[in-house]
Write a protein that holds these residues in place. Structure first.
Motif, PDB file in Angstrom:
ATOM      1  N   ASP A 277     -54.719  30.638 -42.128  1.00  0.00           N
ATOM      2  CA  ASP A 277     -54.644  30.448 -40.796  1.00  0.00           C
ATOM      3  C   ASP A 277     -53.385  30.695 -40.146  1.00  0.00           C
ATOM      4  O   ASP A 277     -52.315  30.382 -40.522  1.00  0.00           O
ATOM      5  CB  ASP A 277     -55.226  28.903 -40.405  1.00  0.00           C
ATOM      6  CG  ASP A 277     -55.363  28.687 -39.054  1.00  0.00           C
ATOM      7  OD1 ASP A 277     -55.235  29.581 -38.046  1.00  0.00           O
ATOM      8  OD2 ASP A 277     -55.144  27.285 -38.649  1.00  0.00           O
ATOM      9  N   TRP A 278     -53.369  31.499 -39.033  1.00  0.00           N
ATOM     10  CA  TRP A 278     -52.289  32.188 -38.451  1.00  0.00           C
ATOM     11  C   TRP A 278     -51.593  31.029 -37.719  1.00  0.00           C
ATOM     12  O   TRP A 278     -50.039  30.900 -37.752  1.00  0.00           O
ATOM     13  CB  TRP A 278     -52.507  33.332 -37.588  1.00  0.00           C
ATOM     14  CG  TRP A 278     -51.235  34.293 -37.479  1.00  0.00           C
ATOM     15  CD1 TRP A 278     -50.627  34.482 -36.180  1.00  0.00           C
ATOM     16  CD2 TRP A 278     -50.375  34.812 -38.204  1.00  0.00           C
ATOM     17  NE1 TRP A 278     -49.456  35.276 -36.275  1.00  0.00           N
ATOM     18  CE2 TRP A 278     -49.445  35.519 -37.880  1.00  0.00           C
ATOM     19  CE3 TRP A 278     -50.441  35.115 -39.601  1.00  0.00           C
ATOM     20  CZ2 TRP A 278     -48.212  36.348 -38.049  1.00  0.00           C
ATOM     21  CZ3 TRP A 278     -49.508  35.864 -40.242  1.00  0.00           C
ATOM     22  CH2 TRP A 278     -48.448  36.561 -39.622  1.00  0.00           C
ATOM     23  N   TYR A 279     -52.336  30.190 -37.189  1.00  0.00           N
ATOM     24  CA  TYR A 279     -51.535  29.086 -36.123  1.00  0.00           C
ATOM     25  C   TYR A 279     -51.624  27.644 -36.958  1.00  0.00           C
ATOM     26  O   TYR A 279     -52.789  27.155 -36.649  1.00  0.00           O
ATOM     27  CB  TYR A 279     -52.259  29.087 -35.009  1.00  0.00           C
ATOM     28  CG  TYR A 279     -51.952  30.443 -34.311  1.00  0.00           C
ATOM     29  CD1 TYR A 279     -50.718  30.643 -33.559  1.00  0.00           C
ATOM     30  CD2 TYR A 279     -52.997  31.395 -33.992  1.00  0.00           C
ATOM     31  CE1 TYR A 279     -50.469  31.956 -32.918  1.00  0.00           C
ATOM     32  CE2 TYR A 279     -52.706  32.501 -33.235  1.00  0.00           C
ATOM     33  CZ  TYR A 279     -51.647  32.982 -32.801  1.00  0.00           C
ATOM     34  OH  TYR A 279     -51.140  33.903 -32.243  1.00  0.00           O
ATOM     35  N   LEU A 280     -50.823  27.413 -37.477  1.00  0.00           N
ATOM     36  CA  LEU A 280     -50.841  25.996 -38.127  1.00  0.00           C
ATOM     37  C   LEU A 280     -50.095  25.083 -37.272  1.00  0.00           C
ATOM     38  O   LEU A 280     -49.025  25.585 -36.284  1.00  0.00           O
ATOM     39  CB  LEU A 280     -50.047  26.152 -39.558  1.00  0.00           C
ATOM     40  CG  LEU A 280     -51.010  27.035 -40.625  1.00  0.00           C
ATOM     41  CD1 LEU A 280     -50.111  27.126 -41.899  1.00  0.00           C
ATOM     42  CD2 LEU A 280     -52.214  26.440 -40.861  1.00  0.00           C
ATOM     43  N   LEU A 281     -50.336  23.843 -37.316  1.00  0.00           N
ATOM     44  CA  LEU A 281     -49.401  22.989 -36.311  1.00  0.00           C
ATOM     45  C   LEU A 281     -47.746  22.877 -36.532  1.00  0.00           C
ATOM     46  O   LEU A 281     -47.382  22.877 -35.524  1.00  0.00           O
ATOM     47  CB  LEU A 281     -50.151  21.366 -36.619  1.00  0.00           C
ATOM     48  CG  LEU A 281     -51.586  21.265 -35.967  1.00  0.00           C
ATOM     49  CD1 LEU A 281     -51.837  19.672 -36.556  1.00  0.00           C
ATOM     50  CD2 LEU A 281     -51.448  21.504 -34.738  1.00  0.00           C
ATOM     51  N   ARG A 282     -47.438  22.929 -37.716  1.00  0.00           N
ATOM     52  CA  ARG A 282     -45.977  22.607 -38.013  1.00  0.00           C
ATOM     53  C   ARG A 282     -45.308  24.264 -38.504  1.00  0.00           C
ATOM     54  O   ARG A 282     -44.293  23.910 -38.576  1.00  0.00           O
ATOM     55  CB  ARG A 282     -45.837  21.862 -38.947  1.00  0.00           C
ATOM     56  CG  ARG A 282     -46.269  20.181 -38.665  1.00  0.00           C
ATOM     57  CD  ARG A 282     -45.974  19.286 -39.673  1.00  0.00           C
ATOM     58  NE  ARG A 282     -47.226  19.466 -40.190  1.00  0.00           N
ATOM     59  CZ  ARG A 282     -47.452  18.555 -41.205  1.00  0.00           C
ATOM     60  NH1 ARG A 282     -46.707  17.651 -41.950  1.00  0.00           N
ATOM     61  NH2 ARG A 282     -48.934  18.289 -41.623  1.00  0.00           N
ATOM     62  N   SER A 283     -46.366  24.955 -38.249  1.00  0.00           N
ATOM     63  CA  SER A 283     -45.672  26.393 -38.726  1.00  0.00           C
ATOM     64  C   SER A 283     -46.418  27.427 -38.262  1.00  0.00           C
ATOM     65  O   SER A 283     -47.758  27.073 -37.862  1.00  0.00           O
ATOM     66  CB  SER A 283     -45.343  26.448 -40.067  1.00  0.00           C
ATOM     67  OG  SER A 283     -44.755  27.707 -40.585  1.00  0.00           O
ATOM     68  N   THR A 284     -46.229  28.669 -38.684  1.00  0.00           N
ATOM     69  CA  THR A 284     -47.167  29.864 -38.568  1.00  0.00           C
ATOM     70  C   THR A 284     -47.524  30.238 -39.905  1.00  0.00           C
ATOM     71  O   THR A 284     -46.846  30.149 -41.199  1.00  0.00           O
ATOM     72  CB  THR A 284     -46.637  30.866 -37.717  1.00  0.00           C
ATOM     73  OG1 THR A 284     -45.735  31.378 -38.445  1.00  0.00           O
ATOM     74  CG2 THR A 284     -46.210  30.476 -36.274  1.00  0.00           C
ATOM     75  N   GLY A 285     -48.740  31.083 -40.128  1.00  0.00           N
ATOM     76  CA  GLY A 285     -48.949  31.593 -41.331  1.00  0.00           C
ATOM     77  C   GLY A 285     -47.953  32.810 -41.743  1.00  0.00           C
ATOM     78  O   GLY A 285     -47.911  33.211 -42.745  1.00  0.00           O
ATOM     79  N   GLU A 286     -47.017  33.194 -40.659  1.00  0.00           N
ATOM     80  CA  GLU A 286     -46.133  34.084 -41.015  1.00  0.00           C
ATOM     81  C   GLU A 286     -45.248  33.856 -41.937  1.00  0.00           C
ATOM     82  O   GLU A 286     -44.738  34.423 -43.012  1.00  0.00           O
ATOM     83  CB  GLU A 286     -45.640  34.541 -39.645  1.00  0.00           C
ATOM     84  CG  GLU A 286     -44.530  35.745 -39.801  1.00  0.00           C
ATOM     85  CD  GLU A 286     -43.839  36.401 -38.446  1.00  0.00           C
ATOM     86  OE1 GLU A 286     -42.950  37.155 -38.843  1.00  0.00           O
ATOM     87  OE2 GLU A 286     -43.904  35.878 -37.514  1.00  0.00           O
ATOM     88  N   ALA A 287     -44.732  32.598 -42.143  1.00  0.00           N
ATOM     89  CA  ALA A 287     -43.756  31.991 -42.682  1.00  0.00           C
ATOM     90  C   ALA A 287     -44.410  32.036 -44.378  1.00  0.00           C
ATOM     91  O   ALA A 287     -43.679  32.555 -45.318  1.00  0.00           O
ATOM     92  CB  ALA A 287     -43.216  30.822 -42.571  1.00  0.00           C
ATOM     93  N   ILE A 288     -45.528  31.810 -44.360  1.00  0.00           N
ATOM     94  CA  ILE A 288     -46.174  31.813 -45.735  1.00  0.00           C
ATOM     95  C   ILE A 288     -46.445  33.345 -46.410  1.00  0.00           C
ATOM     96  O   ILE A 288     -46.167  33.738 -47.306  1.00  0.00           O
ATOM     97  CB  ILE A 288     -47.526  31.062 -45.837  1.00  0.00           C
ATOM     98  CG1 ILE A 288     -47.353  29.530 -45.304  1.00  0.00           C
ATOM     99  CG2 ILE A 288     -48.451  31.389 -46.941  1.00  0.00           C
ATOM    100  CD1 ILE A 288     -48.730  28.819 -44.856  1.00  0.00           C
ATOM    101  N   LEU A 289     -46.868  34.101 -45.352  1.00  0.00           N
ATOM    102  CA  LEU A 289     -47.089  35.408 -45.759  1.00  0.00           C
ATOM    103  C   LEU A 289     -45.821  36.107 -46.117  1.00  0.00           C
ATOM    104  O   LEU A 289     -45.877  36.793 -47.191  1.00  0.00           O
ATOM    105  CB  LEU A 289     -47.746  36.165 -44.371  1.00  0.00           C
ATOM    106  CG  LEU A 289     -47.977  37.792 -44.649  1.00  0.00           C
ATOM    107  CD1 LEU A 289     -49.011  37.879 -45.795  1.00  0.00           C
ATOM    108  CD2 LEU A 289     -48.757  38.152 -43.223  1.00  0.00           C
ATOM    109  N   ARG A 290     -44.665  36.019 -45.340  1.00  0.00           N
ATOM    110  CA  ARG A 290     -43.381  36.546 -45.750  1.00  0.00           C
ATOM    111  C   ARG A 290     -42.931  36.213 -46.967  1.00  0.00           C
ATOM    112  O   ARG A 290     -42.498  36.799 -47.860  1.00  0.00           O
ATOM    113  CB  ARG A 290     -42.418  36.160 -44.690  1.00  0.00           C
ATOM    114  CG  ARG A 290     -42.684  37.107 -43.443  1.00  0.00           C
ATOM    115  CD  ARG A 290     -41.324  36.957 -42.487  1.00  0.00           C
ATOM    116  NE  ARG A 290     -41.636  37.825 -41.355  1.00  0.00           N
ATOM    117  CZ  ARG A 290     -41.380  39.040 -40.984  1.00  0.00           C
ATOM    118  NH1 ARG A 290     -41.182  39.554 -41.959  1.00  0.00           N
ATOM    119  NH2 ARG A 290     -41.608  39.675 -39.738  1.00  0.00           N
TER     120      ARG A 290
END
Length: 151
Positions: A71-84
């Motif tokens: 999920d790209w829009y997480l409450l405390r973060s974005t998916g981008e941090a995980i993907l990177r």
């Protein structure tokens, strides 16, 4: 990693990173009826996702996922941090990541090719459409797609 775990007859390990319980339930229901034997693991935030993928803390016995639904829009973060984090790690960069977004245009994902998401799917609003989307994901990503062998 097998080029296609389902083709080898083994269970497919799917990690879903989703903080919306309703969306997580719909994915679970759709994959429960799947034609491919799979185990769905659900985490709800960046920390849990990275701990699961890296087999740390409470997830030391977790399997490496064959594919990640993010999920790209997480409450405390974005998916981008995980993907990177995944794509910059030589041990994790081969795991396919499918980004899930509520965005109709995907304009918010313009940089996903830069950070190497394998694809993105727009989440439908209706539950029947959501289940159809998960089933099409299952067919394409777990049946049709073949990953190149690791180097």
């Amino acid at each position: 990693m097998d080029s296609n775990p389902s083709a080898s007859g083994r269970e497919v390990e799917i990690l879903l990173v989703e903080d919306n319980p309703g969306d997580a339930r719909l994915v679970k229901e759709a994959l429960a009826d799947a034609h491919i034997v799979n185990t769905l693991h659900v985490v709800t935030d960046r920390e849990e996702a990275l701990d699961f993928i890296n087999q740390r803390d409470e997830f030391t016995d977790a399997p490496k996922p064959d594919i990640v639904l993010l999920d790209w829009y997480l409450l405390r973060s974005t998916g981008e941090a995980i993907l990177r984090a995944m794509k910059s790690d030589s041990e994790l960069c081969h795991i396919p990541v499918i980004v899930l977004t509520g965005s109709e245009t995907g304009a918010d994902l313009i940089d996903t090719s830069e950070i190497r998401a394998n694809a993105y799917l727009t989440k439908p609003v209706g539950p029947d459409d959501f289940i159809a989307l998960v089933r099409s994901f299952e067919f394409f990503w777990l049946t049709v797609v073949r990953s190149p062998p690791e180097l």
